[in-house]
Design a protein around this motif. Structure first.
Motif, short mmCIF file in Angstrom:
data_model
loop_
_atom_site.label_atom_id
_atom_site.label_comp_id
_atom_site.label_asym_id
_atom_site.label_seq_id
_atom_site.Cartn_x
_atom_site.Cartn_y
_atom_site.Cartn_z
N LEU A 126 23.64 -3.87 0.45
CA LEU A 126 24.67 -3.91 -0.51
C LEU A 126 26.08 -3.57 0.17
CD1 LEU A 126 22.71 -2.29 -3.62
CD2 LEU A 126 23.72 -4.70 -3.12
N VAL A 127 26.13 -2.52 0.95
CA VAL A 127 27.70 -2.34 1.54
C VAL A 127 27.89 -3.63 2.29
CG1 VAL A 127 28.48 -0.97 3.28
CG2 VAL A 127 27.04 0.24 1.71
N VAL A 128 27.13 -4.06 3.15
CA VAL A 128 27.64 -5.42 3.94
C VAL A 128 28.02 -6.41 2.98
CG1 VAL A 128 26.90 -7.13 5.26
CG2 VAL A 128 26.15 -4.64 5.78
N PHE A 129 27.25 -6.61 1.89
CA PHE A 129 27.70 -7.39 1.15
C PHE A 129 29.10 -7.14 0.56
CE2 PHE A 129 27.71 -8.99 -3.53
CZ PHE A 129 27.85 -10.46 -3.20
N LEU A 130 29.29 -6.05 0.01
CA LEU A 130 30.35 -5.63 -0.72
C LEU A 130 31.55 -5.82 0.29
CD1 LEU A 130 29.24 -2.72 -2.64
CD2 LEU A 130 29.79 -4.78 -3.65
N ILE A 131 31.42 -5.57 1.33
CA ILE A 131 32.62 -5.54 2.26
C ILE A 131 32.82 -7.15 2.76
CG2 ILE A 131 32.45 -3.44 3.05
CD1 ILE A 131 31.63 -4.28 5.60
N ALA A 132 31.97 -8.11 2.66
CA ALA A 132 31.96 -9.30 2.99
C ALA A 132 33.06 -10.22 2.18
CB ALA A 132 30.58 -9.73 3.05
N ASN A 133 33.32 -9.84 1.09
CA ASN A 133 34.15 -10.40 0.19
C ASN A 133 35.69 -10.06 0.40
OD1 ASN A 133 32.46 -11.75 -1.77
ND2 ASN A 133 31.53 -9.58 -1.55
N HIS A 135 38.92 -9.38 3.28
CA HIS A 135 39.62 -9.98 4.49
C HIS A 135 39.48 -8.88 5.52
CE1 HIS A 135 43.16 -7.97 2.84
NE2 HIS A 135 43.81 -7.62 3.95
N TRP A 136 39.74 -7.72 5.31
CA TRP A 136 39.79 -6.61 6.37
C TRP A 136 38.25 -6.24 6.56
CZ3 TRP A 136 36.53 -3.20 3.80
CH2 TRP A 136 36.84 -2.94 2.23
N LYS A 137 37.21 -6.96 6.30
CA LYS A 137 35.95 -6.85 6.91
C LYS A 137 35.53 -6.84 8.56
CE LYS A 137 34.66 -11.50 6.69
NZ LYS A 137 33.67 -12.51 5.90
N LYS A 138 36.56 -7.70 9.13
CA LYS A 138 36.49 -7.72 10.39
C LYS A 138 36.86 -6.25 11.19
CE LYS A 138 41.23 -9.33 11.07
NZ LYS A 138 42.17 -10.60 11.37
N TYR A 139 37.55 -5.36 10.32
CA TYR A 139 37.87 -4.17 11.15
C TYR A 139 36.75 -3.01 11.10
CZ TYR A 139 42.58 -6.01 10.66
OH TYR A 139 43.62 -6.95 11.04
N ILE A 141 33.45 -4.15 11.25
CA ILE A 141 31.95 -4.77 11.90
C ILE A 141 31.56 -3.84 12.80
CG2 ILE A 141 31.04 -6.62 13.15
CD1 ILE A 141 32.89 -8.39 11.68
N ALA A 142 32.53 -3.51 13.96
CA ALA A 142 32.25 -2.44 14.92
C ALA A 142 31.62 -1.20 14.48
CB ALA A 142 33.23 -2.44 15.96
N SER A 143 32.31 -0.41 13.63
CA SER A 143 31.95 0.63 12.97
C SER A 143 30.48 0.67 12.20
CB SER A 143 33.07 1.14 11.83
OG SER A 143 34.44 1.33 12.42
N LEU A 144 30.18 -0.58 11.62
CA LEU A 144 28.93 -0.57 11.03
C LEU A 144 27.91 -0.81 12.08
CD1 LEU A 144 29.73 -2.87 8.03
CD2 LEU A 144 28.75 -0.61 8.00
N VAL A 145 28.19 -1.44 13.10
CA VAL A 145 27.07 -1.79 14.03
C VAL A 145 26.86 -0.07 15.06
CG1 VAL A 145 26.63 -2.67 16.52
CG2 VAL A 145 27.56 -3.90 14.83
N ILE A 146 28.00 0.51 15.02
CA ILE A 146 27.73 1.94 15.79
C ILE A 146 27.10 2.72 14.77
CG2 ILE A 146 29.15 3.81 16.45
CD1 ILE A 146 31.30 2.01 17.54
N MET A 147 27.38 2.81 13.56
CA MET A 147 26.75 3.67 12.68
C MET A 147 25.24 3.47 12.46
SD MET A 147 29.48 3.85 9.53
CE MET A 147 28.36 4.56 8.50
N THR A 148 24.99 2.04 12.72
CA THR A 148 23.63 1.52 12.38
C THR A 148 22.95 2.06 13.85
OG1 THR A 148 24.21 -0.53 11.37
CG2 THR A 148 22.01 -0.40 12.28
N VAL A 149 23.18 1.89 15.00
CA VAL A 149 22.82 2.42 16.01
C VAL A 149 22.62 4.08 16.05
CG1 VAL A 149 23.04 2.67 18.69
CG2 VAL A 149 23.73 0.38 17.59
#
Length: 330
Positions: A126-133, A135-139, A141-149
Motif C-alpha cells: 500500500l505504501v508503494v502504491f500511494l507514493i507511486a502517484n 512525482h517525488w516518488k523517485k526520491y 526508491i533508494a530509501s525503500l530498498v534500503i529499508m526493505t533490506v
C-alpha cells in the motif's frame, strides 16, 4: 464501501465455533491493553518478546490502513483495494484475538506470527502504491530498498535462533521416538494417538527418520564433569497444566555447536532436548560476530516419564558430559 466492509466482517463468522472459553469480560476490563494487543499482534513479525517494538510496527500498519482508506475514498482509485481488504481482515482478526487473549498479557504465541507477516507485506504494498502517484516518488526508491533490506535482515536476525531451535528440536524428537516410542514435547494423550498412526506412516515409507543425530549419540564419548546447570521442575504449572522440566546454563556457546540436554533413567532410556539460544545484542553481534547470546534453555515435557531418579548430561559435538547433578521426579 462500508457495505462491502460489513459483508466481509459478517462473513468472518460463517461456520464459527467457539471451542474454549474466551474470557471476553477479562479482556474488556482493560481497554488499553486490549488496543495495545492489536498493535502487538500486527507487529509480531519483528518480535514476539519485545512488545514495544512490535507495538510500533503494528501502529504503523494500522496508520497505513487508515491513510489508504482515506485515499481510496477521496480518489476512487481501487487498483489495490484487495490488498487493503486483506489488511483490514488482518486488523479485524487482531481485534478478535485481542478480545479473547489480551487478558493474558501482551505476548503473542508463535502460530499467530503468519498474520503479522501478511500485515507487513500488505502495508508495504500500500505504501508503494500511494507514493507511486506522486512525482517525488523517485526520491524515495533508494530509501525503500534500503529499508526493505534492513527490515528483512532484522527479521532474519531475530528469528534465526527460533529456526535453528526448531530444526534441532525435530531431530531430537526423532531420536526420542526411536529410542523410547514417545515424543517429549506433547501430552501423554497425544503420544497415545500418535502410536496408533505414526508406525504405519514409517512402515509405508511416508516418513524417514534422520539418522545422523542418533548415530552420533550412540558413538559419543562419555565423560563425567563437575559442571552444573540450573534446573526447575514444574508439576502442572506450564503448558496448560502438564509437567515440565526446564534447564538453563550459561556455560555453553551455541554459536560453536548445538547442545542437547540428556536425561537418562535407571534402565538407560535416554531422552533428548535441544538448548534454545537467544539473539545476541546488536552491539555484541557487531563486536563478536556471534548471532547467539551465551548460554541457552532446554524444556522437556516429563508427563510421560515415570517417577524416579534421572542422570543429567550435556551432549555436544561427539561427547556426552555427565553432570554430578541428578534429578528425582516425585
Amino acid at each position: 464501501m462500508a457495505f462491502l466492509i460489513g459483508i466481509a466482517a459478517a462473513s468472518y463468522f460463517i461456520g464459527f465455533n467457539q471451542t474454549s472459553p474466551s474470557h471476553y469480560g477479562e479482556s474488556l476490563a482493560n481497554p488499553v491493553r486490549l488496543i495495545q494487543y492489536v498493535f502487538v499482534f500486527l507487529g509480531a513479525n519483528i518480535s514476539v518478546t519485545n512488545t514495544g517494538k512490535a507495538m510500533l510496527v503494528g501502529l504503523f500498519i494500522v496508520g497505513i490502513a487508515v491513510g489508504s482508506l482515506i485515499y481510496f475514498v477521496r480518489t476512487r482509485q481501487m487498483n489495490v483495494f484487495p490488498v487493503w481488504a486483506l489488511l483490514a481482515f488482518l486488523i479485524f482478526t487482531a481485534g478478535l484475538v485481542s478480545l479473547s487473549r489480551s487478558w493474558l498479557g501482551l505476548s503473542v504465541i508463535g502460530r499467530y506470527q503468519i498474520y503479522a507477516t501478511y500485515a507487513v507485506v500488505g502495508a508495504y504494498v500500500l505504501v508503494v502504491f500511494l507514493i507511486a502517484n506522486y512525482h517525488w516518488k523517485k526520491y524515495l526508491i533508494a530509501s525503500l530498498v534500503i529499508m526493505t533490506v534492513i527490515y528483512s535482515a532484522l527479521v532474519w536476525y531475530i528469528y534465526w535462533p527460533t529456526l535453528m531451535y526448531r530444526k534441532h528440536f525435530m531431530e531430537a524428537e526423532a531420536v526420542n521416538w526411536q529410542e523410547n516410542d514417545k515424543f517429549m514435547s506433547v501430552y501423554e494423550s497425544d503420544n497415545k494417538i500418535t502410536k496408533r498412526f505414526y508406525p504405519e506412516l514409517i512402515k509405508n515409507g511416508m516418513y524417514r527418520f534422520p539418522a545422523e543425530l542418533r548415530n552420533r549419540l550412540k558413538k559419543a564419548t562419555q565423560i563425567t564433569s563437575p559442571d552444573s546447570i540450573r534446573y526447575q521442575y514444574y508439576p502442572g504449572q506450564m503448558y496448560s497444566g502438564t509437567e515440565a522440566f526446564v534447564a538453563e546454563t550459561s556455560g555453553i556457546n551455541l554459536n560453536e555447536a548445538s547442545t542437547y540436554l540428556v536425561i537418562k533413567d535407571s534402565v538407560n532410556h535416554t531422552f533428548l532436548a535441544p538448548f534454545r539460544a537467544t539473539s545476541n545484542g546488536f552491539g555484541n553481534f557487531a563486536t563478536t560476530g556471534h548471532v547467539f547470546a551465551q548460554g541457552g534453555k532446554a524444556i522437556v515435557l516429563v508427563e510421560t516419564m515415570p517417577a524416579g531418579t534421572y542422570e543429567l548430561g550435556l551432549f555436544r559435538k561427539d561427547t556426552i558430559k555427565w553432570l554430578a547433578q541428578k534429578w528425582t521426579k516425585p
